[in-house]
Design an enzyme around this catalytic site. Structure first.
Site, PDB file in Angstrom:
ATOM      1  N   LYS A  55     -10.988  20.669  -1.722  1.00 28.97           N
ATOM      2  CA  LYS A  55      -9.895  21.619  -1.895  1.00 28.97           C
ATOM      3  C   LYS A  55     -10.032  22.202  -3.296  1.00 28.97           C
ATOM      4  CE  LYS A  55      -4.982  22.356  -1.072  1.00 28.97           C
ATOM      5  NZ  LYS A  55      -3.657  21.759  -0.747  1.00 28.97           N
ATOM      6  N   ARG A 241      -5.559  15.484  -8.183  1.00 22.69           N
ATOM      7  CA  ARG A 241      -4.700  16.216  -7.267  1.00 22.69           C
ATOM      8  C   ARG A 241      -4.411  17.597  -7.838  1.00 22.69           C
ATOM      9  NH1 ARG A 241      -2.773  13.101  -2.989  1.00 22.69           N
ATOM     10  NH2 ARG A 241      -2.690  15.213  -2.106  1.00 22.69           N
ATOM     11  N   LYS A 515      -2.332 -26.082   7.948  1.00 24.50           N
ATOM     12  CA  LYS A 515      -1.851 -25.357   6.769  1.00 24.50           C
ATOM     13  C   LYS A 515      -0.391 -25.733   6.590  1.00 24.50           C
ATOM     14  CE  LYS A 515      -1.718 -20.752   4.687  1.00 24.50           C
ATOM     15  NZ  LYS A 515      -0.395 -20.900   4.078  1.00 24.50           N
TER      16      LYS A 515
END
Length: 789
Positions: A55, A241, A515
């Protein structure tokens, strides 16, 4: 003005470097190119091999932008490219896998770099290597709400054995990346991501929506799963950006996400500084990429990539070679006295063509009684063997550097977490050990010598067999004579398991254990004296008085045990909520032994350590060592689920113990949990019958509060429960443990006669249910204490 500059050995043509692309901050094209060049070692790992959609803002972010997929014919010939046939046309995409490629993107004012979650397989679309979740805040929501959802996604995917990596997008929300450990069918990634989104929408209907319609997003976070479609792309990690500020899609730590109210987006200069300080926070997200083009591969990352990214050869006299490192003799070293912001000594050992480096704040130890902190730093070029001079102010490591010692060394051991060498220099002479303790923190130790062999090499790292006969039935021991033995280890950190799929493992190479739902502890027993340490290393002996009996039974032994403090409920299941309510009632479940009477066992095989542990337990009735789970991993998982246990831990039979590390030779799988509860109250709501239920667990005639349940109710559940609870109201709180003011807020107390089942992900540190959901009601016959109200 046109100029040319070398990036990783490739010449790139640059122009208009002074053009301002971000008017609000005055950020220029030259600064954009410099950022992409410096961040290349981190960013390339996450875009290499993928088609890049750009872009572009050729006139800056205040002017129109456009997306560009097809690569122009006049693009540099050294750019790799692949053609894909779309429904209406064929598109030639660039594949950016070099620093020069990123610099070219900056030259094109391609501020945003978008890639899919798959890599090319030749000229075809390959399988996805990762999932991505785009957390997009709707009107009335923001970054803090996105952080809440990110934590929920993390806990859900970790529950199936996968890690998650958070990235603040630099725009509005948060991206979460999850590496895939198996190949999915085309479209399979979207299916998996959509299911996760749908599950979270059900668990958190007031916070999460998985619906595309914008009308459904008010006050919520849209959990966008669709970007896993092979035709979709996402802003790449570390990409700039095109916003008013030069923000970046910035990798973050989970600690930052947890402090969600302070979370904000980061600018490119902040991200670059963080990378130079902490490295790539996304290490482990993407598998290594091997470029098809050998010339491109030669310009890719190498052992000196991080070193180069932290230095500008135009500003520092340090050597910054552009060539890839080549192996040398692997026997030279240098120690430099470095008067930087804080005085320290840099110890550098030649290895595989670079100098592996540690910063030692107090200098190398001069006696065997000293252990000196050594911080692992980036690898340095071999030219540093004779470097000395002043690094200018403002540059990384600014300050005067002189050569303190140099010479050769012999390698006795070189592993990722331990190095033992014999120095032959002017100041350093003798055997030194460098031992990793946590992350980049190591210890440097001068090893004592004794007749025949060094004392500090007392068989602590061999992997020979230990048999049950090594522990005498009387409780005595014959493993190793005490003379010359390593000192009693204090403060060992527990080894951690890696989340994974236990059901895939077989019994030939793996052992399986329960566990436990409790607190991890290290117990140090020194001839009857007991010290108990938490996982964080804090002394918590007084919290667990019941463990003193184990110390009395093992009086005469010096032993370090690894285990868990648990409280069993009325059904014999370990329950963290009850442990939080009263640790004094806890029992210690031991599952490993790390040291016994003069011998460190951490480098012995797990199967051998287990035999020693069982032999110890035979002579100490209070030492609870639960049996291993028989059969395969799948058998262990089925048993664990049937017994409503927390999960299963698998341990390779030949695995050694790695203190303070998360090892892949231990794998854990957590079960979705359910819990029977009693309702002790409810919270008022202006829009439905009640906002949430306040629930507890009965035990020994008492009712312990464990949290609020506000989701999972059908409409008839809300109506039915509200009607039944209205006749049970009382004035006082029925819970026997303390509630905070926030937990008491808007509470209406009831006699705890109604019960139900909840499903939840985990227990919080405060002993509360984490993300509970209502599964169904039942009538409870048990009357807890204080029932009259």
């Amino acid at each position: 003005m046109v100029s040319r500059r070398m990036f990783g050995g490739v010449e790139v043509e640059l122009s208009n470097l002074d053009k301002v692309l971000y008017p609000a901050t005055g950020t220029t094209k030259g600064e954009v190119i410099a950022y992409y060049s410096a961040i290349a070692p981190a960013m390339l790992a996450h875009i290499a091999g993928r088609p890049v959609t750009r872009k572009r803002w050729p006139n800056g972010v205040d002017e129109p932008s456009f997306f560009e997929k097809n690569l122009a014919s006049h693009a540099p010939s050294w750019l790799e490219r692949h053609a894909l046939q779309h429904s209406d046309r064929k598109v030639v995409y660039p594949v950016i896998d070099s620093e020069a490629g990123l610099a070219w993107l900056g030259q094109q004012a391609s501020l945003e770099v978008h890639v899919p979650q798959w890599r090319f397989d030749g000229d075809r679309v390959g399988p996805a290597t990762r999932l991505v979740f785009d957390l997009d805040p709707g009107p009335g929501a923001g970054l803090a709400e996105c952080a809440r959802v990110a934590l929920a996604v993390r806990d859900m995917v970790e529950g199936i054995g996968l890690p998650a990596f958070p990235v603040t997008s630099g725009s509005k929300g948060i991206h979460l990346y999850v590496p895939l450990d198996r190949e999915l069918s085309p479209g399979g990634a979207s299916t998996v991501a959509k299911q996760v989104a749908a599950n979270l929408e059900k668990l958190h209907p007031d916070l999460v929506t998985a619906t595309m319609a914008k009308s459904a997003r008010g006050g919520k976070v849209f959990l966008d799963w669709s970007q896993n479609n092979p035709a979709k792309t996402t802003i790449a990690p570390y990409s700039l950006r095109g916003r008013q500020q030069p923000n970046v899609a910035a990798p973050r730590t989970w600690k930052e996400i947890e402090a969600r109210k302070a979370l904000r987006h980061l600018r490119f200069d902040e991200v670059l500084a963080r990378y130079r300080s902490d490295g790539d926070l996304l290490v482990g997200l993407d598998p290594p990429f091997a470029a098809d083009n050998s010339a491109t591969a030669e310009s890719g990352p190498d052992a000196l990539t991080k070193y180069r990214s932290m230095r500008d050869p135009a500003r520092t006299p340090e050597p910054v070679p552009v060539e890839r490192p080549e192996p040398g003799t692997d026997n030279r070293y240098v120690v430099q006295e470095h008067h930087a912001r804080r005085l320290h000594w840099d110890v550098r050992l030649e290895r595989d063509g670079v100098l592996v480096s540690w910063a030692v704040p107090k200098g190398p130890p001069t006696s065997s009684d000293q252990n000196r902190l050594a911080v692992r730093t980036e690898d340095h070029p071999l030219e540093y063997l004779d470097f000395h001079g002043a690094i200018p102010k403002g540059e990384y490591g600014a300050g005067e550097m002189t050569i303190w010692d140099s010479g050769t060394y012999d390698t006795e051991k070189w592993r990722d977490d331990e190095v033992i060498v014999d120095f032959h220099g002017r100041r350093l002479n003798g055997r030194y050990a460098l031992i990793q303790t946590k992350g980049n923190q190591w210890l440097m130790h001068l090893m004592r010598e004794r007749q025949g062999m060094p004392a500090d090499n007392t068989d602590i790292t061999d992997n020979t067999d230990i048999t049950v006969a090594d522990v005498e039935p009387s409780g005595g021991h014959v493993i190793r004579p005490s003379s010359g033995a390593p000192p009693f280890p204090r403060g060992l950190a527990p080894m951690l398991a890696t989340p994974g799929d236990v059901a895939e493992l077989d019994a030939d190479e793996w052992c399986f254990e329960t566990k436990w739902d409790g607190f991890r502890l290290i117990a140090e027993i020194d001839s009857g004296a007991l010290t108990v340490r938490s996982r964080a290393g804090n002394v918590v002996t007084d919290r667990y008085p019941g463990m003193r009996e184990i110390a009395r039974e093992l009086d005469g032994h010096r032993v370090v045990l690894d285990g868990e403090a648990v409280v069993f409920d009325d059904h014999g299941v370990a329950n963290l909520g009850l442990l939080q309510a009263g640790a004094a009632r806890a029992v210690f479940v031991a599952f490993d032994v790390l040291y016994l009477d003069g011998t460190s066992l951490v480098r012995k095989r797990y199967s051998d350590r287990r035999r020693v542990l069982e032999a110890l337990a035979a002579n100490a009735p209070s030492l609870l060592v639960p049996p291993r789970l028989d059969g395969s991993g799948a058998d262990a998982v089925r048993y664990s689920r049937a017994k409503r246990l927390e999960g299963v831990v698998a341990k390779r039979k030949d695995s050694v113990y790695l203190p303070g590390k998360r090892g892949h030779s231990w794998v854990k799988q957590r079960n979705w949990r359910t819990q029977e509860v009693l309702i002790g109250g409810w919270r008022r709501s202006a829009v439905r019958n009640f906002k949430s239920l306040l629930v507890g667990i009965p035990h020994d005639g008492r009712l312990y509060y464990v949290g609020r349940v506000g989701t999972g109710f059908a409409e008839h559940d809300l109506r039915d429960l509200a009607a039944r609870l209205s006749g049970l109201e009382r004035k006082t709180c029925p819970f026997d443990n303390g509630l905070t003011a926030e937990e008491r807020k808007e509470a209406v107390w009831v006699r705890p006669k109604l019960g139900g089942t909840v499903r939840f992900m985990n227990w919080t540190e405060a002993g509360r249910l984490w993300h509970p959901a209502w599964l169904g009601s039942r009538t409870e016959r048990f009357p807890p204490s204080g029932d009259a109200g």
